[in-house]
Design a protein around this motif. Structure first.
Motif, PDB file in Angstrom:
ATOM      1  N   VAL A  65      47.782  -9.903  48.177  1.00  0.00           N
ATOM      2  CA  VAL A  65      48.396  -9.232  47.019  1.00  0.00           C
ATOM      3  C   VAL A  65      49.669  -8.506  47.461  1.00  0.00           C
ATOM      4  O   VAL A  65      50.716  -8.622  46.829  1.00  0.00           O
ATOM      5  N   ALA A  66      49.558  -7.759  48.556  1.00  0.00           N
ATOM      6  CA  ALA A  66      50.717  -7.014  49.065  1.00  0.00           C
ATOM      7  C   ALA A  66      51.869  -7.966  49.382  1.00  0.00           C
ATOM      8  O   ALA A  66      53.019  -7.705  49.015  1.00  0.00           O
ATOM      9  N   SER A  67      51.558  -9.063  50.041  1.00  0.00           N
ATOM     10  CA  SER A  67      52.586 -10.033  50.393  1.00  0.00           C
ATOM     11  C   SER A  67      53.242 -10.634  49.150  1.00  0.00           C
ATOM     12  O   SER A  67      54.469 -10.753  49.077  1.00  0.00           O
ATOM     13  N   LYS A  68      52.437 -11.000  48.171  1.00  0.00           N
ATOM     14  CA  LYS A  68      52.978 -11.594  46.949  1.00  0.00           C
ATOM     15  C   LYS A  68      53.847 -10.612  46.162  1.00  0.00           C
ATOM     16  O   LYS A  68      54.772 -11.016  45.476  1.00  0.00           O
ATOM     17  N   GLU A  88      47.391 -14.328  38.132  1.00  0.00           N
ATOM     18  CA  GLU A  88      47.867 -13.933  36.805  1.00  0.00           C
ATOM     19  C   GLU A  88      48.156 -12.427  36.758  1.00  0.00           C
ATOM     20  O   GLU A  88      49.187 -12.002  36.222  1.00  0.00           O
ATOM     21  N   GLN A  89      47.266 -11.619  37.328  1.00  0.00           N
ATOM     22  CA  GLN A  89      47.476 -10.172  37.352  1.00  0.00           C
ATOM     23  C   GLN A  89      48.689  -9.801  38.201  1.00  0.00           C
ATOM     24  O   GLN A  89      49.462  -8.905  37.842  1.00  0.00           O
ATOM     25  N   ILE A  90      48.867 -10.497  39.316  1.00  0.00           N
ATOM     26  CA  ILE A  90      50.013 -10.239  40.195  1.00  0.00           C
ATOM     27  C   ILE A  90      51.307 -10.571  39.454  1.00  0.00           C
ATOM     28  O   ILE A  90      52.275  -9.800  39.494  1.00  0.00           O
ATOM     29  N   GLU A  91      51.328 -11.694  38.759  1.00  0.00           N
ATOM     30  CA  GLU A  91      52.521 -12.095  38.004  1.00  0.00           C
ATOM     31  C   GLU A  91      52.823 -11.091  36.899  1.00  0.00           C
ATOM     32  O   GLU A  91      53.992 -10.798  36.622  1.00  0.00           O
ATOM     33  N   ALA A  92      51.774 -10.539  36.282  1.00  0.00           N
ATOM     34  CA  ALA A  92      51.975  -9.537  35.222  1.00  0.00           C
ATOM     35  C   ALA A  92      52.613  -8.274  35.801  1.00  0.00           C
ATOM     36  O   ALA A  92      53.513  -7.690  35.183  1.00  0.00           O
ATOM     37  N   ILE A  93      52.171  -7.864  36.986  1.00  0.00           N
ATOM     38  CA  ILE A  93      52.762  -6.685  37.641  1.00  0.00           C
ATOM     39  C   ILE A  93      54.223  -6.961  37.979  1.00  0.00           C
ATOM     40  O   ILE A  93      55.094  -6.121  37.757  1.00  0.00           O
ATOM     41  N   LYS A  94      54.500  -8.156  38.490  1.00  0.00           N
ATOM     42  CA  LYS A  94      55.888  -8.516  38.810  1.00  0.00           C
ATOM     43  C   LYS A  94      56.766  -8.477  37.556  1.00  0.00           C
ATOM     44  O   LYS A  94      57.899  -8.005  37.603  1.00  0.00           O
ATOM     45  N   ALA A  95      56.240  -8.985  36.461  1.00  0.00           N
ATOM     46  CA  ALA A  95      57.011  -9.022  35.217  1.00  0.00           C
ATOM     47  C   ALA A  95      57.238  -7.619  34.660  1.00  0.00           C
ATOM     48  O   ALA A  95      58.319  -7.315  34.155  1.00  0.00           O
ATOM     49  N   GLN A 102      58.822  -0.911  42.309  1.00  0.00           N
ATOM     50  CA  GLN A 102      60.232  -0.852  42.686  1.00  0.00           C
ATOM     51  C   GLN A 102      60.429   0.051  43.897  1.00  0.00           C
ATOM     52  O   GLN A 102      61.149  -0.299  44.840  1.00  0.00           O
ATOM     53  N   LYS A 103      59.772   1.208  43.874  1.00  0.00           N
ATOM     54  CA  LYS A 103      59.886   2.172  44.973  1.00  0.00           C
ATOM     55  C   LYS A 103      59.326   1.583  46.274  1.00  0.00           C
ATOM     56  O   LYS A 103      59.953   1.679  47.340  1.00  0.00           O
ATOM     57  N   GLU A 104      58.156   0.953  46.181  1.00  0.00           N
ATOM     58  CA  GLU A 104      57.531   0.391  47.379  1.00  0.00           C
ATOM     59  C   GLU A 104      58.321  -0.790  47.940  1.00  0.00           C
ATOM     60  O   GLU A 104      58.395  -0.975  49.146  1.00  0.00           O
ATOM     61  N   ARG A 105      58.924  -1.587  47.077  1.00  0.00           N
ATOM     62  CA  ARG A 105      59.762  -2.690  47.558  1.00  0.00           C
ATOM     63  C   ARG A 105      60.986  -2.149  48.283  1.00  0.00           C
ATOM     64  O   ARG A 105      61.405  -2.709  49.303  1.00  0.00           O
ATOM     65  N   THR A 106      61.563  -1.083  47.769  1.00  0.00           N
ATOM     66  CA  THR A 106      62.708  -0.442  48.417  1.00  0.00           C
ATOM     67  C   THR A 106      62.287   0.090  49.787  1.00  0.00           C
ATOM     68  O   THR A 106      62.983  -0.113  50.789  1.00  0.00           O
ATOM     69  N   THR A 107      61.138   0.752  49.821  1.00  0.00           N
ATOM     70  CA  THR A 107      60.612   1.280  51.088  1.00  0.00           C
ATOM     71  C   THR A 107      60.386   0.147  52.084  1.00  0.00           C
ATOM     72  O   THR A 107      60.762   0.254  53.255  1.00  0.00           O
ATOM     73  N   GLN A 108      59.787  -0.943  51.619  1.00  0.00           N
ATOM     74  CA  GLN A 108      59.506  -2.085  52.487  1.00  0.00           C
ATOM     75  C   GLN A 108      60.799  -2.681  53.039  1.00  0.00           C
ATOM     76  O   GLN A 108      60.883  -3.027  54.215  1.00  0.00           O
ATOM     77  N   ALA A 109      61.833  -2.776  52.207  1.00  0.00           N
ATOM     78  CA  ALA A 109      63.125  -3.303  52.651  1.00  0.00           C
ATOM     79  C   ALA A 109      63.733  -2.400  53.724  1.00  0.00           C
ATOM     80  O   ALA A 109      64.288  -2.884  54.719  1.00  0.00           O
ATOM     81  N   GLU A 110      63.622  -1.086  53.533  1.00  0.00           N
ATOM     82  CA  GLU A 110      64.144  -0.144  54.523  1.00  0.00           C
ATOM     83  C   GLU A 110      63.390  -0.258  55.846  1.00  0.00           C
ATOM     84  O   GLU A 110      63.996  -0.200  56.919  1.00  0.00           O
ATOM     85  N   VAL A 111      62.082  -0.426  55.769  1.00  0.00           N
ATOM     86  CA  VAL A 111      61.270  -0.581  56.985  1.00  0.00           C
ATOM     87  C   VAL A 111      61.694  -1.840  57.732  1.00  0.00           C
ATOM     88  O   VAL A 111      61.845  -1.826  58.956  1.00  0.00           O
ATOM     89  N   ARG A 112      61.886  -2.929  56.997  1.00  0.00           N
ATOM     90  CA  ARG A 112      62.314  -4.183  57.651  1.00  0.00           C
ATOM     91  C   ARG A 112      63.680  -4.034  58.306  1.00  0.00           C
ATOM     92  O   ARG A 112      63.909  -4.507  59.408  1.00  0.00           O
TER      93      ARG A 112
END
Length: 134
Positions: A65-68, A88-95, A102-112
């Protein structure tokens, strides 16, 4: 003296983790037995329909889930996602793009980015150290 080779086996939870599937969603016979290395290899090489369906539709374990979603497992927890989710639930969260995602994706990008910077710095230091020895 003859040596006999023991077949290496693993618990179903370990096998499910290696297959990237949620254990509770696997068939009962998989959950109740043990899995040999040969069986695991066979499942990976030629996945049965139940395994193909689980990988495609879920429910997926938290690492998947985290990876997706492009976040860390800790980021999922901070976002309140603690259960396995279906595709389906993962796609709904993405949509939906909730604020926590958004915050966690930003954090993940900074970590990388930081990881890349540290690797480059360490490679540079190693090269300098090697030059000094020569």
């Amino acid at each position: 003296m003859t040596s006999h080779q023991n077949t290496q086996t693993m618990k179903p939870a370990t096998a499910a983790k290696k297959l990237g599937v949620y254990l509770e969603a696997t068939p009962a016979e998989f959950q109740e037995g043990v899995v040999s290395r040969a069986e695991l290899t066979a499942l990976q090489a030629d996945p049965p329909q139940w395994l193909q369906d689980l990988r495609l539709n879920g429910p997926h374990p938290r690492p998947v889930v985290a990876s997706k979603l492009g976040v860390s497992i800790a980021g999922l927890a901070r976002g309140g996602v603690t259960d396995a989710l279906t595709t389906e639930q993962i796609e709904a969260i993405k949509a939906e793009q909730p604020e926590w995602l958004q915050k966690e994706r930003t954090t993940q990008a900074e970590v990388r980015k930081e990881t890349v910077r540290i690797k480059a710095r360490d490679a540079e230091r190693a090269a300098k150290s090697q030059d000094q020895r020569s």
